[in-house]
Design an enzyme around this catalytic site. Sequence first.
Site, PDB file in Angstrom:
ATOM      1  N   PHE A 149     -11.643  17.086 -23.314  1.00  0.00           N
ATOM      2  CA  PHE A 149     -11.421  17.110 -24.768  1.00  0.00           C
ATOM      3  C   PHE A 149     -10.287  18.035 -25.170  1.00  0.00           C
ATOM      4  CE2 PHE A 149     -13.853  21.038 -24.485  1.00  0.00           C
ATOM      5  CZ  PHE A 149     -13.280  21.812 -25.474  1.00  0.00           C
ATOM      6  N   LYS A 173     -10.001   6.745 -19.442  1.00  0.00           N
ATOM      7  CA  LYS A 173     -11.316   7.010 -20.049  1.00  0.00           C
ATOM      8  C   LYS A 173     -11.210   8.418 -20.641  1.00  0.00           C
ATOM      9  CE  LYS A 173     -14.776   8.909 -19.954  1.00  0.00           C
ATOM     10  NZ  LYS A 173     -15.108   9.877 -21.053  1.00  0.00           N
ATOM     11  N   GLU A 176     -14.900  11.612 -25.011  1.00  0.00           N
ATOM     12  CA  GLU A 176     -15.574  10.950 -26.143  1.00  0.00           C
ATOM     13  C   GLU A 176     -15.649  11.879 -27.364  1.00  0.00           C
ATOM     14  OE1 GLU A 176     -16.703  12.029 -23.290  1.00  0.00           O
ATOM     15  OE2 GLU A 176     -18.901  12.179 -23.188  1.00  0.00           O
ATOM     16  N   ARG A 177     -15.170  13.149 -27.200  1.00  0.00           N
ATOM     17  CA  ARG A 177     -15.245  14.075 -28.339  1.00  0.00           C
ATOM     18  C   ARG A 177     -14.023  13.966 -29.244  1.00  0.00           C
ATOM     19  NH1 ARG A 177     -16.845  19.167 -24.782  1.00  0.00           N
ATOM     20  NH2 ARG A 177     -18.012  17.902 -23.313  1.00  0.00           N
ATOM     21  N   SER A 226     -14.541  19.870 -16.281  1.00  0.00           N
ATOM     22  CA  SER A 226     -15.256  21.035 -15.758  1.00  0.00           C
ATOM     23  C   SER A 226     -15.503  20.887 -14.253  1.00  0.00           C
ATOM     24  CB  SER A 226     -16.580  21.193 -16.504  1.00  0.00           C
ATOM     25  OG  SER A 226     -17.332  20.009 -16.364  1.00  0.00           O
ATOM     26  N   CYS A 281      -7.654  25.599 -20.151  1.00  0.00           N
ATOM     27  CA  CYS A 281      -7.946  25.924 -18.749  1.00  0.00           C
ATOM     28  C   CYS A 281      -7.004  26.999 -18.240  1.00  0.00           C
ATOM     29  CB  CYS A 281      -7.837  24.682 -17.887  1.00  0.00           C
ATOM     30  SG  CYS A 281      -6.158  24.097 -17.780  1.00  0.00           S
ATOM     31  N   GLU A 384     -17.288  30.313 -16.730  1.00  0.00           N
ATOM     32  CA  GLU A 384     -16.218  29.996 -17.687  1.00  0.00           C
ATOM     33  C   GLU A 384     -16.856  29.937 -19.080  1.00  0.00           C
ATOM     34  OE1 GLU A 384     -14.605  25.967 -17.474  1.00  0.00           O
ATOM     35  OE2 GLU A 384     -12.610  26.741 -17.931  1.00  0.00           O
TER      36      GLU A 384
HETATM   37  P1  NAD Z   1     -16.189  17.771 -19.034  1.00  0.00           P
HETATM   38  O1  NAD Z   1     -16.271  17.957 -17.562  1.00  0.00           O
HETATM   39  O2  NAD Z   1     -17.431  17.912 -19.834  1.00  0.00           O
HETATM   40  O3  NAD Z   1     -15.650  16.272 -19.362  1.00  0.00           O
HETATM   41  C1  NAD Z   1     -14.468  15.780 -18.801  1.00  0.00           C
HETATM   42  C2  NAD Z   1     -14.573  14.259 -18.690  1.00  0.00           C
HETATM   43  O4  NAD Z   1     -15.646  13.918 -17.807  1.00  0.00           O
HETATM   44  C3  NAD Z   1     -14.851  13.563 -20.024  1.00  0.00           C
HETATM   45  O5  NAD Z   1     -14.053  12.407 -20.097  1.00  0.00           O
HETATM   46  C4  NAD Z   1     -16.324  13.237 -19.936  1.00  0.00           C
HETATM   47  O6  NAD Z   1     -16.664  12.057 -20.654  1.00  0.00           O
HETATM   48  C5  NAD Z   1     -16.564  13.026 -18.455  1.00  0.00           C
HETATM   49  N1  NAD Z   1     -17.920  13.402 -18.041  1.00  0.00           N
HETATM   50  C6  NAD Z   1     -18.701  14.373 -18.575  1.00  0.00           C
HETATM   51  N2  NAD Z   1     -19.882  14.428 -17.923  1.00  0.00           N
HETATM   52  C7  NAD Z   1     -19.852  13.476 -16.975  1.00  0.00           C
HETATM   53  C8  NAD Z   1     -20.781  13.064 -15.968  1.00  0.00           C
HETATM   54  N3  NAD Z   1     -21.972  13.637 -15.825  1.00  0.00           N
HETATM   55  N4  NAD Z   1     -20.411  12.071 -15.145  1.00  0.00           N
HETATM   56  C9  NAD Z   1     -19.202  11.475 -15.263  1.00  0.00           C
HETATM   57  N5  NAD Z   1     -18.284  11.831 -16.186  1.00  0.00           N
HETATM   58  C10 NAD Z   1     -18.600  12.818 -17.037  1.00  0.00           C
HETATM   59  O7  NAD Z   1     -15.026  18.734 -19.569  1.00  0.00           O
HETATM   60  P2  NAD Z   1     -14.601  19.040 -21.061  1.00  0.00           P
HETATM   61  O8  NAD Z   1     -15.660  19.863 -21.708  1.00  0.00           O
HETATM   62  O9  NAD Z   1     -14.152  17.796 -21.744  1.00  0.00           O
HETATM   63  O10 NAD Z   1     -13.285  19.921 -20.812  1.00  0.00           O
HETATM   64  C11 NAD Z   1     -13.326  21.310 -20.604  1.00  0.00           C
HETATM   65  C12 NAD Z   1     -13.261  21.637 -19.139  1.00  0.00           C
HETATM   66  O11 NAD Z   1     -12.090  21.081 -18.560  1.00  0.00           O
HETATM   67  C13 NAD Z   1     -13.154  23.139 -18.876  1.00  0.00           C
HETATM   68  O12 NAD Z   1     -13.941  23.449 -17.765  1.00  0.00           O
HETATM   69  C14 NAD Z   1     -11.687  23.340 -18.556  1.00  0.00           C
HETATM   70  O13 NAD Z   1     -11.391  24.472 -17.770  1.00  0.00           O
HETATM   71  C15 NAD Z   1     -11.375  22.074 -17.830  1.00  0.00           C
HETATM   72  N6  NAD Z   1      -9.953  21.790 -17.825  1.00  0.00           N
HETATM   73  C16 NAD Z   1      -9.284  21.929 -16.655  1.00  0.00           C
HETATM   74  C17 NAD Z   1      -7.917  21.694 -16.607  1.00  0.00           C
HETATM   75  C18 NAD Z   1      -7.160  21.828 -15.320  1.00  0.00           C
HETATM   76  O14 NAD Z   1      -6.040  21.333 -15.255  1.00  0.00           O
HETATM   77  N7  NAD Z   1      -7.698  22.464 -14.304  1.00  0.00           N
HETATM   78  C19 NAD Z   1      -7.254  21.300 -17.764  1.00  0.00           C
HETATM   79  C20 NAD Z   1      -7.974  21.151 -18.946  1.00  0.00           C
HETATM   80  C21 NAD Z   1      -9.336  21.396 -18.959  1.00  0.00           C
END
Ligand code: NAD
Length: 499
Positions: A149, A173, A176-177, A226, A281, A384
């Site tokens: 998101f 994909k 969804e937020r 994450s 991140c 985090e």
């Molecule tokens: P998230 O892991 O909750 O979601 C990321 C994606 O995964 C979304 O599209 C979501 O729909 C999908 N998803 C969520 N749960 C799932 C599941 N159980 N099974 C399959 N798919 C699933 O992350 P977020 O809250 O959207 O983003 C924040 C996180 O992303 C933080 O941890 C941040 O550090 C990380 N981030 C990392 C980088 C990097 O380059 N390392 C960059 C940006 C954000």
Amino acid sequence: MQDLMHFMNGAHVEGSSGRFTDVYNPATGEVASRCPLASTAEVNQAVQIAKAAQPAWAATNPQRRARVMMKFVQLLNRDMDKLAEAISREHGKTFPDAKGDVQRGLEVVEFCIGAPHLLKGEYTDGAGPGIDMYSMRQPLGVCAGITPFNFPAMIPMWMFAPALACGNAFILKPSERDPSCPIMLAELMEEAGLPKGVLQVVNGDKEAVDALLDHEDISSIGFVGSTPIAQYIYGRGCSAGKRVQCFGGAKNHMIILPDADLDLAADALVGAGYGAAGERCMAISVAVPVGEETADRLIEKLVPRIEALKVGPYTAGDDVDFGPVVTAAAKEKILGLVQSGVDQGAELVVDGRKFAMQGYEDGFFVGAHLFDRVTPDMDIYRQEIFGPVLSTVRAGSYEEAIGLALDHEMGNGTAIFTRDGDAARDFASRINIGMVGVNVPIPVPLAYHTFGGWKKSFFGDLNQHGPDSFKFYTRTKTVTARWPSGIKEGGEFNFKPMD
Ligand code: NAD
């Protein structure tokens, strides 16, 4: 209330699964729209469309594909404000920060305009008697990307721009937020000349992600989000035989040596710690001053700066420093971790727990927090937080400070603030973290370098954007060719009638 759609085969398509999730305006706390959550059948349909569209796109020469990217850059600039508004409305980040989100994606699209050069293969003339050998980079086929998101424009572009420039079809994909901006990007790609079905956006949750992971016609998966989900997707995607890169969470340390310019360090910490409400991140979440005197002076400089931060909705003007966090659940998690810090004995020097945004009491605003005397066993250090919370861990020496960053399980970014070139050089060389700043708090590499962490911040081999992305989105084929000696009697100069 508006129901959002998928973008498939060049058209907006209503969700047919009957499942939706609410999308909020984080500043007001109101539900702004509903995002459809795709079923496996809807994902399968998108894959079928992509598979049919990809061969013609791959056969389009790289320069023509690059021209679509050129036009896309123009359109991004034309619609910059519209895109940024959509991001701020659903994510909550300030308007200038939302423009930065589009800009850092746009820069990767600009890099991808160089695709014809980047896709040139290798050639060995005379590898043996009459033998030539050449390697070419060919697209993978249908690629998919799952994005977080916090950068709803930048990260989708980091994935789909190189994938498309290499001749692949791409299914995005998004989170969804905040799903509106990714759909707008797909519309603009089509306006730029991308054939229908080559880039599609399918909204969804775990069901859609699992359908992509298991589909035999998906060749590669890019994920950013994450760490637990990154690890899950990496394992399941690899065992399904796909090429996978998964970028996870972070806990970025900034080390401040006694000789550092502390005003510079304090300004940097405030921007890197609290910008975008800490939902980056590459945010700095841990400050490590070396020596008690450095720590005391740093805290003294940080407190007034943090107390002066202006929190507000993106509509309140360009001088707002940060907005609300993305959801009520995110707010609750952050405040829960702050409480754990207090309970476990850290000193809460700036307490934002009672912060309320006047006129926006239902919004997901969280005040800025500063902890001092945090120790490595505390939850606020190990986890985090992804909120406007900066933890200070006091180190007795440079070795103790670098040891903290070396031992932490996350390895996305880090920084050192010092005037000592030797210490900075030693730090950059020894640290086990993917992106390092020297007197630079958020060292996000530019588009022509590559982006990626180490340790539990990354699962895979090749980084995002830069030359690595062209390797990730292509595979190499090497041809060894021998041509038998032909007839070499020379040219015919006499006009002869046809036999
Ligand atoms: P998230 O892991 O909750 O979601 C990321 C994606 O995964 C979304 O599209 C979501 O729909 C999908 N998803 C969520 N749960 C799932 C599941 N159980 N099974 C399959 N798919 C699933 O992350 P977020 O809250 O959207 O983003 C924040 C996180 O992303 C933080 O941890 C941040 O550090 C990380 N981030 C990392 C980088 C990097 O380059 N390392 C960059 C940006 C954000």
